[in-house]
Design a protein around this motif. Sequence first.
Motif, PDB file in Angstrom:
ATOM      1  N   ILE A 133      68.719  90.270 -34.709  1.00 16.88           N
ATOM      2  CA  ILE A 133      69.406  89.098 -34.162  1.00 16.88           C
ATOM      3  C   ILE A 133      68.861  88.770 -32.769  1.00 16.88           C
ATOM      4  N   ASP A 134      68.518  87.520 -32.572  1.00 17.79           N
ATOM      5  CA  ASP A 134      68.037  87.063 -31.271  1.00 17.79           C
ATOM      6  C   ASP A 134      69.174  87.165 -30.251  1.00 17.79           C
ATOM      7  N   PRO A 135      68.959  87.866 -29.119  1.00 19.25           N
ATOM      8  CA  PRO A 135      70.018  88.011 -28.101  1.00 19.25           C
ATOM      9  C   PRO A 135      70.561  86.679 -27.586  1.00 19.25           C
ATOM     10  N   VAL A 136      69.780  85.607 -27.729  1.00 15.27           N
ATOM     11  CA  VAL A 136      70.246  84.284 -27.303  1.00 15.27           C
ATOM     12  C   VAL A 136      71.527  83.903 -28.036  1.00 15.27           C
TER      13      VAL A 136
ATOM     14  N   TYR B  36      74.993  82.868 -38.075  1.00 20.76           N
ATOM     15  CA  TYR B  36      74.400  82.315 -39.299  1.00 20.76           C
ATOM     16  C   TYR B  36      73.792  80.935 -39.066  1.00 20.76           C
ATOM     17  N   GLY B  37      74.578  80.015 -38.458  1.00 25.37           N
ATOM     18  CA  GLY B  37      74.088  78.646 -38.279  1.00 25.37           C
ATOM     19  C   GLY B  37      74.446  78.067 -36.924  1.00 25.37           C
ATOM     20  N   PRO B  38      73.622  78.272 -35.894  1.00 23.60           N
ATOM     21  CA  PRO B  38      73.881  77.653 -34.586  1.00 23.60           C
ATOM     22  C   PRO B  38      73.414  76.196 -34.578  1.00 23.60           C
ATOM     23  N   GLY B  39      74.211  75.315 -33.951  1.00 17.03           N
ATOM     24  CA  GLY B  39      73.802  73.921 -33.921  1.00 17.03           C
ATOM     25  C   GLY B  39      74.554  73.080 -32.911  1.00 17.03           C
ATOM     26  N   ILE B  40      74.096  71.847 -32.741  1.00 17.08           N
ATOM     27  CA  ILE B  40      74.681  70.895 -31.801  1.00 17.08           C
ATOM     28  C   ILE B  40      74.878  69.560 -32.516  1.00 17.08           C
TER      29      ILE B  40
ATOM     30  N   PHE C  81      78.275  72.621 -28.615  1.00 16.91           N
ATOM     31  CA  PHE C  81      77.451  73.651 -29.242  1.00 16.91           C
ATOM     32  C   PHE C  81      78.352  74.584 -30.015  1.00 16.91           C
ATOM     33  N   GLY C  82      77.899  75.006 -31.168  1.00 18.66           N
ATOM     34  CA  GLY C  82      78.714  75.907 -31.969  1.00 18.66           C
ATOM     35  C   GLY C  82      77.868  76.843 -32.801  1.00 18.66           C
TER      36      GLY C  82
ATOM     37  N   ILE D 248      66.758  70.239 -32.051  1.00 21.96           N
ATOM     38  CA  ILE D 248      67.276  70.988 -30.907  1.00 21.96           C
ATOM     39  C   ILE D 248      66.511  72.298 -30.821  1.00 21.96           C
ATOM     40  N   SER D 249      66.623  72.967 -29.698  1.00 17.87           N
ATOM     41  CA  SER D 249      65.969  74.258 -29.524  1.00 17.87           C
ATOM     42  C   SER D 249      66.914  75.192 -28.785  1.00 17.87           C
ATOM     43  N   THR D 250      66.480  76.417 -28.625  1.00 18.79           N
ATOM     44  CA  THR D 250      67.316  77.378 -27.895  1.00 18.79           C
ATOM     45  C   THR D 250      67.519  76.951 -26.447  1.00 18.79           C
ATOM     46  N   ASP D 251      66.648  76.072 -25.946  1.00 23.75           N
ATOM     47  CA  ASP D 251      66.819  75.570 -24.572  1.00 23.75           C
ATOM     48  C   ASP D 251      68.082  74.731 -24.428  1.00 23.75           C
ATOM     49  N   ASP D 252      68.548  74.151 -25.554  1.00 24.66           N
ATOM     50  CA  ASP D 252      69.753  73.323 -25.515  1.00 24.66           C
ATOM     51  C   ASP D 252      71.035  74.148 -25.486  1.00 24.66           C
ATOM     52  N   VAL D 253      70.936  75.401 -25.893  1.00 23.94           N
ATOM     53  CA  VAL D 253      72.130  76.237 -26.039  1.00 23.94           C
ATOM     54  C   VAL D 253      72.948  76.337 -24.747  1.00 23.94           C
TER      55      VAL D 253
END
Length: 360
Positions: free
Chosen positions: A123-126, A142-146, A266-267, A326-331
């Motif tokens: 699992i990515d620590p992000v 499972y599913g991160p998104g914006i 973000f969720g 989107i990317s992890t930069d948006d998190v």
Amino acid sequence: MRKTKGFFAVLMAMALVVVSLSGCKGSGGESEKKEKGDPGELNIYTWAEYVPQDVIDRFESETGIRVNYTNFEANEEMLAKLETSEGGEYDIIIASDYIIKIAAEEGLVKELDKEKIPNFKNIDPVFQNFFYDPENKLTVPYGPGIPLLVYDPSVVTCEITGYDSLWDASLKDNLALMDSERVVMGMTLKTMGESFNTEDLDVIRAAGNKLMELAPNVRVLSQNQTQDYLLSGEVSAAFLFTSQVVLALSQNPELEVVYPKEGLGFGVDAAFIPSKAPNSDNAHAFLNFILDGEMGAQIAQQTYYLCPNQASYEFLDEEFKKSLIISTDDVPNGEFIQDVGPEATSLHEEFWTEFKAALD
């Protein structure tokens, strides 16, 4: 003779009952099934088609475990069912972050045995240490998104820059929204400069009243495949989950995507094991299975959410990477929806019910 015959009949009946009860007891336990060579089953509860069928097929093929898939329409529906079953009935549930926190606080979520999930390290620590599972003991992301706004510039006459644009009169009967109480109420709160998670009842009432003013513009309220209404031309603008935005753009690249000026939400949808899951070992096996690098990539490329598995990155197709909006930069820039307590939650529900009734 009748007495003797009756006596033996009673003995035989008693023996049959004992054998019957013994058989029932032996067939119900997960460990006893495995001792008999039966790998058993796995009961998954989540949104329709959220776990790709080919993933389920491969899990069944590799493990012999039979998967039963049941779907819900909304997080709140899931929680109600989980509460009714007191943490039983299902083995894996995939739901949204804020509702998982509520379930955990009610004692309905089982702590993971990470020795049974060696791929947990992937699992990515992000995507860890979030509010709903700060010590990473309960869930697998499972599913991160914006959620974002999407519209067809060839037919929309107003300028869409944020959530507040959706109230424009030119969009009357021309808007599709996700059927998600806290997300849509949160969007409305954002137009007022407020947090998704305010517990100020007066502010929530004001947001509820403002949401009612949006009703004339809303043609569609749907949780699944909401992008199809935009693609068919039935609506000209929509507020969509990340995966739906990607699917819409893949079929019509001319659509415009808007990162709302009021701020991003973000969720994370995450998988967890209910506290009284009947097949806990199989649930752990499934979590380890989806955390395999190749399998994680296969899931992400079909759900179109950010991939939370760092071991999957080497398996992701370049076309898929390009399709992500989107990317992890948006998190870090997104605000989570969180539990706001019983009073505020009840008020959200009250206005959401009223809003849905106004659309009928």
